[in-house]
Design an enzyme around this catalytic site. Sequence first.
Site, PDB file in Angstrom:
ATOM      1  CE1 TYR A 284      38.475  28.766 -34.294  1.00 20.00           C
ATOM      2  CE2 TYR A 284      36.401  29.160 -35.421  1.00 20.00           C
ATOM      3  CZ  TYR A 284      37.102  28.940 -34.254  1.00 20.00           C
ATOM      4  OH  TYR A 284      36.435  28.899 -33.061  1.00 20.00           O
TER       5      TYR A 284
ATOM      6  CG  ASP B  52      32.782  21.987 -28.630  1.00 20.37           C
ATOM      7  OD1 ASP B  52      31.712  21.332 -28.662  1.00 20.37           O
ATOM      8  OD2 ASP B  52      32.841  23.216 -28.791  1.00 20.37           O
TER       9      ASP B  52
ATOM     10  CE  LYS C  51      37.515  30.074 -29.485  1.00 22.91           C
ATOM     11  NZ  LYS C  51      36.888  29.815 -30.782  1.00 22.91           N
TER      12      LYS C  51
HETATM   13  C1  F6R Z   1      33.440  28.697 -29.813  1.00 20.49           C
HETATM   14  C2  F6R Z   1      33.470  30.067 -29.385  1.00 20.49           C
HETATM   15  C3  F6R Z   1      32.387  30.986 -29.752  1.00 20.49           C
HETATM   16  C4  F6R Z   1      32.096  31.035 -31.245  1.00 20.49           C
HETATM   17  C5  F6R Z   1      30.996  32.064 -31.549  1.00 20.49           C
HETATM   18  C6  F6R Z   1      30.605  32.106 -33.019  1.00 20.49           C
HETATM   19  O1  F6R Z   1      34.273  27.898 -29.019  1.00 20.49           O
HETATM   20  O2  F6R Z   1      34.360  30.445 -28.725  1.00 20.49           O
HETATM   21  O3  F6R Z   1      32.670  32.278 -29.276  1.00 20.49           O
HETATM   22  O4  F6R Z   1      33.258  31.313 -31.961  1.00 20.49           O
HETATM   23  O5  F6R Z   1      29.847  31.749 -30.802  1.00 20.49           O
HETATM   24  O6  F6R Z   1      30.215  30.830 -33.401  1.00 20.49           O
HETATM   25  P1  F6R Z   1      29.625  30.497 -34.857  1.00 20.49           P
HETATM   26  O7  F6R Z   1      30.612  30.999 -35.858  1.00 20.49           O
HETATM   27  O8  F6R Z   1      29.498  29.016 -34.828  1.00 20.49           O
HETATM   28  O9  F6R Z   1      28.301  31.204 -34.946  1.00 20.49           O
HETATM   29 MG    MG Z   2      35.291  25.022 -25.987  1.00 15.35          MG
END
Ligand code: F6R
Ligand code: MG
Length: 365
Positions: free
Chosen positions: A228, A11, A231
């Site tokens: 973290y 990604d 993903k």
């Molecule tokens: C990313 C994912 C999303 C993010 C969520 C919060 O693969 O699964 O659910 O974790 O959109 O993203 P941030 O922390 O970047 O605002």
């Molecule tokens: Mg992904």
Amino acid sequence: MKTTISVIKADVGSVAGHAVTHDALKQKCDSLLAKAKEEELLVDYHITNCGDDIDLIMTHTNGEENEEVHELAFNAFMEATKVAKSLKLYGAGQDLLSDTFSGNIKGMGPGCAEMEFKERPSDPVFVFCCDKTEPGAFNLPIFRMFADPFNTAGLVIDPSLHKGYEFEIFDVIEHRKVTMKCPDEMYDLLALIGSTGRYVIKHVTRRSDNEIAASISTERLNLMAGQYIGKDDPVAIVRSQSGFPAAGEVVEPFAFPHLVSGWMRGSHNGPLMPVSTANARPVRFDGPPRVTSLGFQVADAKLVGPVDMFDDPAFDRSRNLASEVAEYMRRHGPFEPHRLPADEMEYTSLPGVLEKLEERFEDME
Ligand code: F6R
Ligand code: MG
């Protein structure tokens, strides 16, 4: 001559938020892979995406863990990152942990599944790509393909499958592995792979002749980086027919949208919805988690196809069930078992909350 299939994914940026990658990124990857094909490093390739992940499906004759092939994928993601940054895409370059390649893409962020085999007179191969979940999401469907006679009739009625398959399991926490035979060790195997966050199926081989049958990416970004970062959405390669599960037996386990970890902020359980590539757009609560399947015939290392396997109305019922389960799980809000247990969450405010309350906690008699 043997054929190698390398599926490498990352990604490196998406629109809007973490939903879907941008065509300009896939086009950038395409320009690098086309050149590599011209220069005969690759025999063939197909670029797809599942949600915000770009999946490079490459064929060649250089074997697994080939430095040049891995470097090609790394450079493609680096160049795509530049485009993502110029468009201010969300999470531009998020899966690349380093900006210099060092011999092998493993440990550098992208996920990787590979297999090398001597082609049969006809070799059907399926590539599965997931978004918003983790490698252990494949444990249940891969087990059912290669070990569950209620899924794969061939295990019972086809002499070429009847001896069963061997599973190589990675312990992704302790960095060790073990190989187990099915059906003989089925209960022991299930005791491990039911813990999807820790024991992950890496390879499946046919017991009668040791032929490779399946290969799954097992990278866990969050563990690699010590914190973290993004993903670890997995990919898998599965061979089919004539001594392997039939095409229909390979896709059948996904008719049950089982619960997997991931979804919003990598911190929730939700159903894995089988979708066409066009519908690999996880939107509701950043999900629910998706899986796509592309079917190819491999001919002298060329990719004939693909057929978009879940673009089939017969999977509508599974998708409807996944939507119903998504609704049911969502109603739990921040409660388990929708929210993951504290030690498996990828985002957590718990230490801060506990620290704040430390003085107010009283011992009980
Ligand atoms: C990313 C994912 C999303 C993010 C969520 C919060 O693969 O699964 O659910 O974790 O959109 O993203 P941030 O922390 O970047 O605002
Ligand atoms: Mg992904």
